[in-house]
Design a protein around this motif. Structure first.
Motif, PDB file in Angstrom:
ATOM      1  N   TRP A   1       2.760  -3.572  -4.523  1.00 15.96           N
ATOM      2  CA  TRP A   1       1.390  -4.544  -3.349  1.00 15.96           C
ATOM      3  C   TRP A   1       1.104  -5.991  -4.150  1.00 15.96           C
ATOM      4  O   TRP A   1       2.487  -6.062  -5.297  1.00 15.96           O
TER       5      TRP A   1
ATOM      6  N   GLY B   1       0.542  -1.505  -0.083  1.00 15.42           N
ATOM      7  CA  GLY B   1       0.065   0.189  -0.174  1.00 15.42           C
ATOM      8  C   GLY B   1       0.673   1.381  -0.563  1.00 15.42           C
ATOM      9  O   GLY B   1       0.177   2.246   0.027  1.00 15.42           O
TER      10      GLY B   1
ATOM     11  N   GLN C   1       2.893   4.473  -0.824  1.00 13.20           N
ATOM     12  CA  GLN C   1       2.315   4.860  -2.149  1.00 13.20           C
ATOM     13  C   GLN C   1       4.092   5.081  -3.184  1.00 13.20           C
ATOM     14  O   GLN C   1       4.583   5.706  -2.316  1.00 13.20           O
TER      15      GLN C   1
ATOM     16  N   TYR D   1      -4.104   1.552  -6.996  1.00 11.08           N
ATOM     17  CA  TYR D   1      -4.813   1.105  -6.067  1.00 11.08           C
ATOM     18  C   TYR D   1      -6.438   0.706  -5.855  1.00 11.08           C
ATOM     19  O   TYR D   1      -6.877   1.676  -6.982  1.00 11.08           O
ATOM     20  N   ASN D   2      -6.772  -0.385  -5.205  1.00 11.72           N
ATOM     21  CA  ASN D   2      -7.997  -0.649  -5.259  1.00 11.72           C
ATOM     22  C   ASN D   2      -8.859  -0.595  -6.590  1.00 11.72           C
ATOM     23  O   ASN D   2     -10.249  -0.723  -7.010  1.00 11.72           O
TER      24      ASN D   2
ATOM     25  N   THR E   1      -5.796   8.157  -9.674  1.00  9.48           N
ATOM     26  CA  THR E   1      -5.595   7.346  -8.546  1.00  9.48           C
ATOM     27  C   THR E   1      -4.156   7.070  -7.735  1.00  9.48           C
ATOM     28  O   THR E   1      -3.278   7.482  -8.997  1.00  9.48           O
ATOM     29  N   LYS E   2      -4.207   6.702  -6.369  1.00  9.69           N
ATOM     30  CA  LYS E   2      -2.768   6.358  -6.309  1.00  9.69           C
ATOM     31  C   LYS E   2      -2.120   5.334  -7.313  1.00  9.69           C
ATOM     32  O   LYS E   2      -2.782   4.009  -7.039  1.00  9.69           O
TER      33      LYS E   2
ATOM     34  N   GLU F   1       0.467   2.587  -6.126  1.00 11.43           N
ATOM     35  CA  GLU F   1       1.620   1.561  -4.975  1.00 11.43           C
ATOM     36  C   GLU F   1       2.266   0.293  -5.438  1.00 11.43           C
ATOM     37  O   GLU F   1       1.609   0.023  -6.411  1.00 11.43           O
TER      38      GLU F   1
END
Length: 533
Positions: free
Chosen positions: A477, A426, A428, A464-465, A472-473, A475
């Motif tokens: 993951w 998560g 960034q 992200y998500n 949108t960031k 990151e």
């Protein structure tokens, strides 16, 4: 002092220690890239020496710049207009500064630079790392700081730094002194090392300059071009974005070179990701010379953002096959006939690293014609000629779909970075000054993932998500195979999310360390251009 800064200083100390150890080895490995944000693709431009020798002048440089501005060269990507030796007086002034010859440059180098800049072009200049230039004018040895300050104050964008009268001081010492002096000015100045391929410059040049000569001077003959090609072609592992092997200037339009030989030189230099610095009379260049120099399909191979130098796939009896992987997964193939008789040169898709297709598309980069093949790549090639194809289809091993290196943000001159080398899901990502750390080393995998770290710590670049909206960031993951973790490296330098179609973007087009990355609508700006190498 922050943890980040402490770690950065420690890392720098380690790098210096390792570098010193490597320099003591007879089989030194390639140095890390200079990281000044310049020459992320090989530089393109003009230099006056091959056509004019010492007869350089302000009027010549201005008329050449104007010709490049109007004849299609500037539009094709040629941006540097470079002054070579003999531009100065034989004595420094009372303050120890270089003096432009007032007869040759009545407006000074600054006035010439202003004219060139007004056309949207850049100005280069020449100096020498010894006590005198090759033509006997004052050299920069011992005057690096003063001379770099002069170049910066004049608006110079490029320095060609020669190797004459060097008094036996090791080249790396001399060239590093000027590197540091240029950096201290704060002006971006492309640094071209011209030490004639001596002292294995390719093993240390990347940390000192943006390009380095791998050979002695070229002359306008097929035999000279061929000799230099052979010297340069085996050095591919040392080249990449920001640091290029330089087989010297193009002789297209000069001397005894035929039109076929001119096209071969241009093809081979592009295949070897070499700087394209033309050395002919631009203002009176023939239509054939200009059409060779401005072939957009061949230039695209040279300027491909993946930044791989082509390598020799096979060479038998003077019939050469070279292959160069490209950022979009295509491969450029050059079939070069060194001999004096027409010959058929043949290779295969598999030999150049292409697999997985029942048919491949071949685009002839000189004629523009397209054809298909099930795997055989072949052409009848005239004496001293080169046929050049762009091969599309299937997958490319070792090409644009599986690459490891720093992901350079072109606009900022920084690298995509995981803050503080964290492995926390998560986090960034941001841009940061390039340092070669594991947190800046990314792999574009065969499944289009961009991964960082290795083993159990490996992470994927992630939208992200699963969001697909601008802003949108981006990151890190754990890798999961989803499309929000798949990225396409495009030939124009953009990196797009497979799921969203949006571009990897430096927020606000900022250039400061710590600026966050995000997804944004693709807009063609430099803040959305990247190179991975």
């Amino acid at each position: 002092m922050s943890l980040r800064r402490t770690l950065a200083l420690l890392f720098s100390a380690v790098l210096l220690t390792v570098a010193a150890q490597l320099l003591s080895l007879s089989t030194a490995q390639p140095a890390a890239a200079l990281g000044n944000g310049l020459a992320l693709t090989p530089q393109m431009g003009f230099n006056d020496w091959n056509a004019y020798g010492c007869n350089v002048s302000e009027s010549l440089i201005k008329s050449t710049a104007q010709a490049m501005h109007t004849n299609g060269m500037q539009a094709a990507g040629y941006s540097y207009v470079n002054i070579d030796d003999c531009w100065m007086t034989h004595n420094r002034d009372s303050g120890g500064r270089l003096v432009p010859d007032p007869a040759k440059f009545p407006d000074g180098i600054k006035g010439t630079a202003d004219y060139v800049h007004a056309l949207g072009l850049k100005l280069g200049i020449y100096e020498d790392s010894g006590t005198a230039t090759c033509a006997g004018y004052p050299g920069s040895l011992g005057h690096e700081t003063t001379d770099a300050q002069s170049f910066a104050s004049w608006g110079v964008d490029y320095l060609k730094y020669d190797n004459c009268n060097n008094t036996g001081v090791p080249a790396q010492t001399r060239y590093t002194s000027m590197r540091d002096a240029l950096a201290a000015t704060g002006r971006p100045i492309l640094f071209s090392l011209c030490n004639w391929g001596q002292e294995n410059v390719w093993t240390w040049g990347a940390g000192v300059g943006n390009s380095w000569r791998t050979t002695g001077d070229i002359s306008p003959s097929y035999s000279s071009m061929l000799s230099i090609f052979h010297s340069n072609v085996g050095l591919a592992s040392y080249a990449g974005p920001g640091h290029w092997n330089d087989p010297d200037m193009l002789e297209i339009g000069n001397g005894s070179m035929t039109a076929t030989e001119n096209r071969s030189e241009f093809s081979l230099w592009a295949e070897m990701a070499a700087p394209l610095i033309t050395g002919t009379n631009i203002a009176s260049a023939s239509s054939d010379t200009l059409s060779t120099l401005t072939n957009s399909r061949v230039i695209a191979v040279d300027q491909d953002p993946l930044g791989k130098q082509g390598t020799m796939v096979s060479s038998s009896g003077g019939l050469d096959v070279l292959a160069k992987p490209l950022a979009n997964g295509d491969v450029s193939v050059a079939l070069f006939n060194e001999t004096g008789s027409t010959a058929t040169i043949t290779t295969t898709a598999a030999a150049i690293g292409k697999t997985g297709a029942s048919a491949y598309t071949l685009t002839d980069l000189w004629s523009g014609a397209s054809s298909t093949t099930s795997g055989t790549i072949s052409a009848s090639v005239p004496p001293h000629g080169t046929v050049m194809y762009r091969v599309a289809g299937g997958t490319t091993s070792g090409g644009g779909t599986s690459v490891t290196g720093e992901l350079h943000a072109v606009g900022a001159g920084k690298c995509l970075d995981v803050p503080n080398s964290t492995t926390t899901a998560g986090t960034q990502v941001e841009i940061w000054s390039c340092n070669g750390g594991a947190n800046q080393t990314w792999t574009h995998s065969t499944s289009d993932q961009l991964t960082v770290y290795s083993g159990s710590a490996q992470m994927c670049l992630d939208a992200y998500n699963n969001q697909t909206t601008p802003g949108t960031k981006v990151e890190i993951w754990p890798c999961n195979g989803q499309t929000n973790q798949q990225w396409t490296l495009n030939s124009n330098g953009t990196v797009t999310g497979v799921q969203s179609g949006l571009c990897l973007d430096v927020t606000g087009a900022a250039t400061a360390d710590g600026t966050l990355a995000q997804l944004w609508t693709c807009n063609g700006s430099s803040s959305q251009r990247w190179t991975l190498a």
